[in-house]
Design an enzyme around this catalytic site. Structure first.
Site, PDB file in Angstrom:
ATOM      1  CB  THR A 119      -0.916  -0.009   1.252  1.00 19.14           C
ATOM      2  OG1 THR A 119      -1.498   1.281   1.419  1.00 19.14           O
ATOM      3  CG2 THR A 119      -0.146  -0.336   2.520  1.00 19.14           C
ATOM      4  CG  ASP A 120      -1.248   4.930  -0.885  1.00 20.46           C
ATOM      5  OD1 ASP A 120      -1.700   4.313   0.106  1.00 20.46           O
ATOM      6  OD2 ASP A 120      -1.933   5.740  -1.546  1.00 20.46           O
ATOM      7  CD  GLU A 121      -3.199   3.721   4.553  1.00 21.20           C
ATOM      8  OE1 GLU A 121      -2.941   3.570   5.757  1.00 21.20           O
ATOM      9  OE2 GLU A 121      -4.354   3.769   4.107  1.00 21.20           O
ATOM     10  CE1 TYR A 143      -3.544  -2.401   5.770  1.00 24.24           C
ATOM     11  CE2 TYR A 143      -3.170  -0.092   5.238  1.00 24.24           C
ATOM     12  CZ  TYR A 143      -3.375  -1.402   4.834  1.00 24.24           C
ATOM     13  OH  TYR A 143      -3.396  -1.704   3.482  1.00 24.24           O
ATOM     14  CE  LYS A 147      -0.284  -4.512   3.213  1.00 21.11           C
ATOM     15  NZ  LYS A 147      -0.704  -5.834   2.648  1.00 21.11           N
TER      16      LYS A 147
HETATM   17  P1  NAD Z   1     -10.160  -6.896   2.139  1.00 24.16           P
HETATM   18  O1  NAD Z   1     -10.203  -6.565   3.583  1.00 24.16           O
HETATM   19  O2  NAD Z   1     -11.358  -6.689   1.297  1.00 24.16           O
HETATM   20  O3  NAD Z   1      -9.717  -8.417   1.928  1.00 24.16           O
HETATM   21  C1  NAD Z   1      -8.731  -9.031   2.691  1.00 24.16           C
HETATM   22  C2  NAD Z   1      -8.879 -10.540   2.497  1.00 24.16           C
HETATM   23  O4  NAD Z   1      -7.830 -11.190   3.232  1.00 24.16           O
HETATM   24  C3  NAD Z   1     -10.200 -11.089   3.031  1.00 24.16           C
HETATM   25  O5  NAD Z   1     -10.732 -12.016   2.113  1.00 24.16           O
HETATM   26  C4  NAD Z   1      -9.793 -11.777   4.339  1.00 24.16           C
HETATM   27  O6  NAD Z   1     -10.650 -12.847   4.695  1.00 24.16           O
HETATM   28  C5  NAD Z   1      -8.408 -12.246   3.996  1.00 24.16           C
HETATM   29  N1  NAD Z   1      -7.542 -12.452   5.179  1.00 24.16           N
HETATM   30  C6  NAD Z   1      -7.370 -11.622   6.232  1.00 24.16           C
HETATM   31  N2  NAD Z   1      -6.472 -12.159   7.098  1.00 24.16           N
HETATM   32  C7  NAD Z   1      -6.078 -13.340   6.555  1.00 24.16           C
HETATM   33  C8  NAD Z   1      -5.171 -14.341   6.960  1.00 24.16           C
HETATM   34  N3  NAD Z   1      -4.497 -14.248   8.108  1.00 24.16           N
HETATM   35  N4  NAD Z   1      -4.998 -15.416   6.168  1.00 24.16           N
HETATM   36  C9  NAD Z   1      -5.697 -15.550   5.007  1.00 24.16           C
HETATM   37  N5  NAD Z   1      -6.587 -14.628   4.572  1.00 24.16           N
HETATM   38  C10 NAD Z   1      -6.768 -13.536   5.345  1.00 24.16           C
HETATM   39  O7  NAD Z   1      -8.910  -6.086   1.582  1.00 24.16           O
HETATM   40  P2  NAD Z   1      -8.571  -5.476   0.162  1.00 24.16           P
HETATM   41  O8  NAD Z   1      -8.982  -4.064   0.158  1.00 24.16           O
HETATM   42  O9  NAD Z   1      -9.031  -6.410  -0.889  1.00 24.16           O
HETATM   43  O10 NAD Z   1      -6.976  -5.485   0.250  1.00 24.16           O
HETATM   44  C11 NAD Z   1      -6.213  -6.550  -0.287  1.00 24.16           C
HETATM   45  C12 NAD Z   1      -4.745  -6.210  -0.193  1.00 24.16           C
HETATM   46  O11 NAD Z   1      -4.485  -4.997  -0.901  1.00 24.16           O
HETATM   47  C13 NAD Z   1      -4.241  -5.961   1.237  1.00 24.16           C
HETATM   48  O12 NAD Z   1      -2.957  -6.515   1.348  1.00 24.16           O
HETATM   49  C14 NAD Z   1      -4.181  -4.445   1.349  1.00 24.16           C
HETATM   50  O13 NAD Z   1      -3.193  -4.050   2.284  1.00 24.16           O
HETATM   51  C15 NAD Z   1      -3.807  -4.060  -0.064  1.00 24.16           C
HETATM   52  N6  NAD Z   1      -4.229  -2.733  -0.496  1.00 24.16           N
HETATM   53  C16 NAD Z   1      -5.517  -2.328  -0.351  1.00 24.16           C
HETATM   54  C17 NAD Z   1      -5.917  -1.076  -0.849  1.00 24.16           C
HETATM   55  C18 NAD Z   1      -7.331  -0.571  -0.717  1.00 24.16           C
HETATM   56  O14 NAD Z   1      -7.562   0.611  -0.972  1.00 24.16           O
HETATM   57  N7  NAD Z   1      -8.297  -1.380  -0.359  1.00 24.16           N
HETATM   58  C19 NAD Z   1      -4.968  -0.256  -1.470  1.00 24.16           C
HETATM   59  C20 NAD Z   1      -3.653  -0.708  -1.598  1.00 24.16           C
HETATM   60  C21 NAD Z   1      -3.308  -1.959  -1.115  1.00 24.16           C
HETATM   61  O1  DAU Z   2      -4.144   4.116   0.545  1.00 23.82           O
HETATM   62  C1  DAU Z   2      -4.384   2.742   0.445  1.00 23.82           C
HETATM   63  C2  DAU Z   2      -5.181   2.322   1.648  1.00 23.82           C
HETATM   64  O2  DAU Z   2      -6.467   2.866   1.467  1.00 23.82           O
HETATM   65  C3  DAU Z   2      -5.257   0.820   1.845  1.00 23.82           C
HETATM   66  O3  DAU Z   2      -3.967   0.326   2.083  1.00 23.82           O
HETATM   67  C4  DAU Z   2      -6.181   0.487   3.015  1.00 23.82           C
HETATM   68  O4  DAU Z   2      -6.326  -0.914   3.135  1.00 23.82           O
HETATM   69  C5  DAU Z   2      -7.531   1.120   2.757  1.00 23.82           C
HETATM   70  O5  DAU Z   2      -8.374   0.905   3.870  1.00 23.82           O
HETATM   71  C6  DAU Z   2      -7.395   2.616   2.497  1.00 23.82           C
HETATM   72  O6  DAU Z   2      -7.007   3.345   3.696  1.00 23.82           O
HETATM   73  P1  DAU Z   2      -7.652   4.775   4.050  1.00 23.82           P
HETATM   74  O7  DAU Z   2      -7.532   4.983   5.489  1.00 23.82           O
HETATM   75  O8  DAU Z   2      -7.166   5.829   3.127  1.00 23.82           O
HETATM   76  O9  DAU Z   2      -9.175   4.447   3.600  1.00 23.82           O
HETATM   77  P2  DAU Z   2     -10.590   4.668   4.299  1.00 23.82           P
HETATM   78  O10 DAU Z   2     -11.630   4.296   3.299  1.00 23.82           O
HETATM   79  O11 DAU Z   2     -10.672   4.080   5.660  1.00 23.82           O
HETATM   80  O12 DAU Z   2     -10.605   6.256   4.459  1.00 23.82           O
HETATM   81  C7  DAU Z   2     -10.416   7.109   3.339  1.00 23.82           C
HETATM   82  C8  DAU Z   2     -10.411   8.529   3.863  1.00 23.82           C
HETATM   83  O13 DAU Z   2     -11.727   8.872   4.311  1.00 23.82           O
HETATM   84  C9  DAU Z   2      -9.506   8.764   5.046  1.00 23.82           C
HETATM   85  O14 DAU Z   2      -8.941  10.062   4.975  1.00 23.82           O
HETATM   86  C10 DAU Z   2     -10.437   8.676   6.256  1.00 23.82           C
HETATM   87  C11 DAU Z   2     -11.739   9.229   5.701  1.00 23.82           C
HETATM   88  N1  DAU Z   2     -12.977   8.684   6.284  1.00 23.82           N
HETATM   89  C12 DAU Z   2     -13.131   7.324   6.330  1.00 23.82           C
HETATM   90  C13 DAU Z   2     -14.262   6.764   6.858  1.00 23.82           C
HETATM   91  C14 DAU Z   2     -14.423   5.272   6.922  1.00 23.82           C
HETATM   92  C15 DAU Z   2     -13.979   9.518   6.728  1.00 23.82           C
HETATM   93  O15 DAU Z   2     -13.854  10.768   6.667  1.00 23.82           O
HETATM   94  N2  DAU Z   2     -15.115   8.966   7.262  1.00 23.82           N
HETATM   95  C16 DAU Z   2     -15.289   7.629   7.359  1.00 23.82           C
HETATM   96  O16 DAU Z   2     -16.349   7.188   7.875  1.00 23.82           O
END
Ligand code: NAD
Ligand code: DAU
Length: 332
Positions: A119-121, A143, A147
């Site tokens: 992730t970019d985070e 988180y 990561k």
């Molecule tokens: P998600 O929460 O929708 O899915 C995560 C999946 O991992 C789920 O199916 C969960 O059951 C499974 N899981 C959790 N713990 C596990 C474990 N110990 N063993 C096996 N499976 C497990 O998440 P997502 O948004 O699809 O993210 C997927 C990946 O992409 C993550 O690694 C996340 O850090 C990364 N990522 C997410 C975003 C985003 O914006 N959502 C952005 C950049 C990177």
């Molecule tokens: O940047 C990549 C990441 O993006 C992934 O690695 C993470 O898994 C994913 O959860 C996401 O993280 P963020 O914290 O950026 O996403 P989230 O959707 O939780 O929040 C997006 C922005 O919105 C953040 O600035 C917090 C704000 N927010 C979020 C929620 C849930 C609100 O203002 N209100 C809310 O209720």
């Protein structure tokens, strides 16, 4: 190609599986712990074997590898919600540190390529400009810190053992099947129900939005064409402050703007993320979906797929929602 996709029942993992089968004819086995965020229905109709188990369990990992005869491991498995990592960090440490280690050992034992989804985070927050792959890792939350730890462990396995490992760092994804704890699906479903739209702090935090299918394609592209030992940033084509995102959702759903409520800020909240993606673009990947189009498609998908979200909104999610927002929102 034969792939073991860990975390393939989640939001991005299931999009990746769908694309790999449809566009590349891959043979896929999914290993997923089916946490609250992992859902069998995300893989419905794909005919993919699903092994239920954690990546931190070497026995389950070995079973899943034997089942499909994988040539590569792609690891999406993670705890992914920043707010949950602040409330209860334990599972984040277990899955990201121990789980990634178990997968690395399995990849080493079987001589497999491994792609770690990150992730970019991990870079932390940036006021102006964009992070490159050379930027220092300065994660802010449990988180992103766990990561980042996983990324460092992955890099060490290439450096020390010559493992063919790659890392893809994505910006904020959005699209169908995202669990409604994240900003966009939470706001869409609340707007459709006439519920308050909780904006953290001043709502001026900026995220770099990437349509889920674009990220899924980038991961497949890096797996095939990337150089082992390298990390690749995958940023979306558009950035947008949160408040503007919420206002667009209000417009697209026809909800009243009066639903927007300011609530206390997230502790340690990162102000802005931005990724420079020249390196992955040089490999031949480019995003196809701009934010306007992707957001419209996403709102339409949630409108049309009540069967997907209804069980979530009426289940354990309610307890989470109460804990997270109960006290700060006017009415729940
Ligand atoms: P998600 O929460 O929708 O899915 C995560 C999946 O991992 C789920 O199916 C969960 O059951 C499974 N899981 C959790 N713990 C596990 C474990 N110990 N063993 C096996 N499976 C497990 O998440 P997502 O948004 O699809 O993210 C997927 C990946 O992409 C993550 O690694 C996340 O850090 C990364 N990522 C997410 C975003 C985003 O914006 N959502 C952005 C950049 C990177
Ligand atoms: O940047 C990549 C990441 O993006 C992934 O690695 C993470 O898994 C994913 O959860 C996401 O993280 P963020 O914290 O950026 O996403 P989230 O959707 O939780 O929040 C997006 C922005 O919105 C953040 O600035 C917090 C704000 N927010 C979020 C929620 C849930 C609100 O203002 N209100 C809310 O209720």
């Amino acid at each position: 190609m034969k792939l073991l996709v860990c975390g393939g029942a989640g939001f991005i993992g299931s999009s990746f599986v769908r694309i790999r089968i449809a566009d590349h004819g891959d043979d896929v086995v999914v290993l997923d712990k089916l946490t609250y965020a992992g859902r069998r229905e995300n893989l419905e109709g794909l005919g993919v074997p699903l092994v239920e188990g954690g990546i931190e369990d070497p026995v389950r990992v070995a079973e899943a590898l034997d089942l499909g005869g994988a040539e590569a491991i792609v690891n999406f498995a993670a705890e992914t919600h920043v707010d949950r990592s602040i409330a209860e960090p334990d599972a984040f440490v277990r899955t990201h540190a121990l789980g990634t280690h178990v997968l690395l050992e399995a990849a080493r034992e079987h001589g497999l390529r491994m792609l770690q989804v990150s992730t970019d985070e991990v870079y932390g927050s940036i006021e102006d400009g964009s992070f490159t792959e050379e930027s220092p890792l300065r994660p802010s939350s449990p988180y992103s810190a766990t990561k980042a730890g996983a990324d460092l462990l992955v890099a060490s396995y290439t450096h020390t053992f010559g493992l063919e490992a790659l890392i893809c760092r994505g910006s904020n994804n959005y699209g169908p099947r995202q669990y409604p704890e994240k900003l966009i699906p939470l706001m869409i479903l609340n707007a459709l129900h006439g519920d308050p739209l909780p904006v953290y702090g001043d709502g001026l935090q900026v995220r770099n939005w990437l349509f889920v299918e674009d990220f899924a394609r980038a991961i497949g592209h890096v797996l095939a064409h990337g150089t082992p030992g390298e990390a690749y940033n995958v940023g979306g084509p558009d950035e947008c402050p949160n408040l503007e995102v919420v206002r667009r959702i209000v417009e697209l759903t026809g909800a009243p703007e009066s639903l927007i409520q300011y609530v206390p800020d997230r502790p340690g909240h990162d102000r802005r993320y931005s990724l420079g993606s020249e390196k992955v673009r040089a490999l031949g990947w480019a995003p196809r979906v701009r934010f306007d189009e992707g957001l419209e498609r996403t709102v339409r998908w949630y409108r049309d797929n009540e069967a997907w979200w209804a069980p979530i909104r009426s289940g354990d999610y309610r307890a989470y929602y109460e804990r997270q927002y109960g006290r700060s929102l006017g009415r729940r």
